[in-house]
Design an enzyme around this catalytic site. Sequence first.
Site, short mmCIF file in Angstrom:
data_model
loop_
_atom_site.label_atom_id
_atom_site.label_comp_id
_atom_site.label_asym_id
_atom_site.label_seq_id
_atom_site.Cartn_x
_atom_site.Cartn_y
_atom_site.Cartn_z
N GLU A 123 -43.31 67.85 26.03
CA GLU A 123 -43.74 66.41 24.99
C GLU A 123 -44.84 66.92 24.07
OE1 GLU A 123 -41.75 65.14 23.69
OE2 GLU A 123 -40.10 65.56 25.33
N GLY A 131 -24.82 51.77 6.43
CA GLY A 131 -26.58 50.22 6.35
C GLY A 131 -27.40 50.22 5.93
N THR A 132 -26.77 50.23 4.68
CA THR A 132 -27.81 49.95 3.44
C THR A 132 -26.96 49.21 2.40
OG1 THR A 132 -26.70 51.27 2.08
CG2 THR A 132 -28.49 52.72 3.15
N LYS A 136 -24.26 47.65 1.80
CA LYS A 136 -22.80 48.55 0.61
C LYS A 136 -21.83 46.96 0.96
CE LYS A 136 -22.18 52.21 1.94
NZ LYS A 136 -23.12 52.50 2.64
N THR A 137 -20.93 46.33 2.08
CA THR A 137 -20.43 45.47 3.02
C THR A 137 -20.87 44.16 2.40
OG1 THR A 137 -19.60 46.81 5.10
CG2 THR A 137 -19.42 44.55 4.10
N GLY A 173 -23.39 54.69 -1.07
CA GLY A 173 -24.56 54.98 -0.24
C GLY A 173 -24.81 55.10 1.47
P1 ADP Z 1 -23.12 49.15 4.92
O1 ADP Z 1 -21.94 48.78 4.22
O2 ADP Z 1 -23.54 49.71 3.88
O3 ADP Z 1 -23.11 50.50 5.91
P2 ADP Z 1 -23.99 46.94 6.03
O4 ADP Z 1 -23.62 46.09 4.71
O5 ADP Z 1 -22.67 46.60 6.94
O6 ADP Z 1 -23.95 47.97 4.71
O7 ADP Z 1 -25.14 46.48 6.23
C1 ADP Z 1 -25.21 46.42 7.78
C2 ADP Z 1 -25.98 44.73 8.23
O8 ADP Z 1 -26.83 45.30 8.21
C3 ADP Z 1 -26.15 43.32 6.82
O9 ADP Z 1 -25.11 42.45 7.63
C4 ADP Z 1 -27.32 43.13 6.98
O10 ADP Z 1 -27.48 42.03 8.03
C5 ADP Z 1 -28.25 44.24 7.37
N1 ADP Z 1 -28.75 44.96 5.57
C6 ADP Z 1 -27.93 46.10 4.73
N2 ADP Z 1 -28.70 46.55 3.59
C7 ADP Z 1 -29.87 45.04 3.81
C8 ADP Z 1 -29.89 44.20 2.22
N3 ADP Z 1 -30.00 45.10 1.54
N4 ADP Z 1 -30.19 43.67 2.49
C9 ADP Z 1 -30.28 42.09 3.88
N5 ADP Z 1 -29.58 42.77 4.54
C10 ADP Z 1 -29.29 44.00 4.37
ZN ZN Z 2 -38.09 69.07 22.57
MG MG Z 3 -20.09 48.82 5.26
#
Ligand code: ADP
Ligand code: ZN
Ligand code: MG
Length: 606
Positions: free
Chosen positions: A421, A202-203, A205-206, A199
């Site tokens: 703009e 920021g979704t 995964k970690t 994915g």
């Molecule tokens: P990825 O590993 O997919 O890049 P992260 O797991 O590092 O994303 O997400 C970073 C932070 O964003 C998490 O620590 C959390 O605070 C927030 N976050 C991201 N996705 C979610 C989710 N589905 N539910 C709650 N918090 C989330």
């Molecule tokens: Zn512009």
């Molecule tokens: Mg990550």
Amino acid sequence: MLGGKIPRSRLFWSAAAILLVALAVGVFLALRAGAPTTPASVAFSEFLNDVQNSRVSRVTIAAETLAFERTDGTRAQTLAPQGYVASNPTFVTSLTERGIRLDVSKAEPSRAGSYGAFAVGLLFFGLVSLVLFRAITGRVPTLEKARTIDPQAVTVTFADVAGVDEAKDEVREIVDFLKEPARFASIGGRIPRGILLVGPPGTGKTLLARSMAGEAGVPFISASGSDFVEMYAGVGASRVRRLFRDARRHKSCIVFIDELDAVGRNRGGNSLSHEEREQTLNQLLVEMDGFTQSDSVVIVAATNRQDILDPALLRPGRFDRQVVVGNPDLNGREQILRVHARKVALEPDVDLRATARGTPGFSGADLANLVNEAALIAARAGRSTVGAKDLDAARDKVLMGVERRSVAMSEQERITCAYHEAGHAVVAALLPDADPLHKVTIIPRGRALGVTMQLPEADRYTHSKPFIEAQIAILMGGRVAEELFLRQMTSGASNDIERATELARKMVCELGMSPLGPLHFRRPSGAWDGDTRAAGFSEETARRVDEEIRNLVMRGYETARQIIERQRAAIVALAEELLAEESVEADRLKEILAASVTPVVQVSRT
Ligand code: ADP
Ligand code: ZN
Ligand code: MG
């Protein structure tokens, strides 16, 4: 070790050891040959002779060693017979009588030099033994980059992960297996060993991987794929070995490899780091195959580029289960906002559903960031609770970047920016297929001097041809307004031009939205290394592709020009408001445009 073949890494380190020794010998010889610190040794008689003939200007006595300097500036040293200096008191006076400067030194003059040589020797010895250690054991005697978090330390559970219910359901089975491996073994089911979370960034995964360990109550051992990518051959592979050695120490655990694509990209190609990466990847495959059905170790990896992974990684027994973790929809966003809002005190006027509606396309990380920014904005204003206004301000900040009021724009630049703009905004307001306007500002944010922001009314998963065409026209609006009102072209439009061209390229090459038909035209070059698939179209086609891209952009430019020509009054009104207020919100925008837009709009599309 598997088999008797000497691993490449050992060969490398042995070669390094031999090289280092050769270097040490070379340096030693060079020092001996040209060392200016050790003067030539001469016979004692020659020394006495020189003294007799007044050719000596200075003598340094250090026990039996006599270092001396001649009047012509050359230096030499000689060895006196044992006890000579002590038993010949006249020797010293005979020297001073001749006007020779006399120094007495306690240690032998060459000693200081030999201490230095000793230290250098010790250093070389240390280096050589370090390298030999590597060559023989294949290990680095330093800290390695794998972090183990004990089960009690993982406090994240499924309750902290919101909006990705399908992904959670997919991994729940794995958690059950880690909790009760015996039950699964007795049924005879084969549990996937490797799970690949796919994915965009920021979704969560970690977060999801950590919550799996938290739910199952097992240790979480993590490393990032980029940790394994090193300049030196063998280091990456040895880190992989170390990671899995850590894992095997636990009865059951989760091994998490972030950014798997950093090691796992398709083999082939001939980049410099390629051999090292291949070696690391092979080690990873070997380790994954090394688990037996009775081990309760689950390997979770994350990537946002599944398309470039080596197919060997996705074979059965390896990362054979892929879980998609996507950006959240409206409900998902609301749930994620709730999870993060638990940590802050909200005012009654806050409607998280409304915030979720106003944040299409936001990732979980963006939403977490939004709540945090809102709390900071409230705190800065001296309040202890977060209101709806704070959430709105935080959203703009996350969307458009931080305001940079310190950027000092000249008056001419402010005027340019305001008309630029206004051009974007008026075109956006008058094209029926475009998203509604949200805000226009000429406060520098991030790298942009001004921002015109639209917000879709609902989540969009696909885009229609008229929508993309409108987007190109809106991007052109900035440049067109500058040309028509200020008779100028500035570099401020460069990003707009780039984005418009890219949209047009996508329409032609990927979306089949041009007379060339529904075909995919791969970009001729610029692909990642290892992509040997050819461009797949003729030169004639390439020419037509370029032509169609140009047509689309120019059509957008023409649309923008026609709108702006007709709506001069609206542009001026909006630009004036921007120069006075710096920011114009959606409601005020509607008022201004309603008052100044020329009502009959006929946009020809030719
Ligand atoms: P990825 O590993 O997919 O890049 P992260 O797991 O590092 O994303 O997400 C970073 C932070 O964003 C998490 O620590 C959390 O605070 C927030 N976050 C991201 N996705 C979610 C989710 N589905 N539910 C709650 N918090 C989330
Ligand atoms: Zn512009
Ligand atoms: Mg990550």
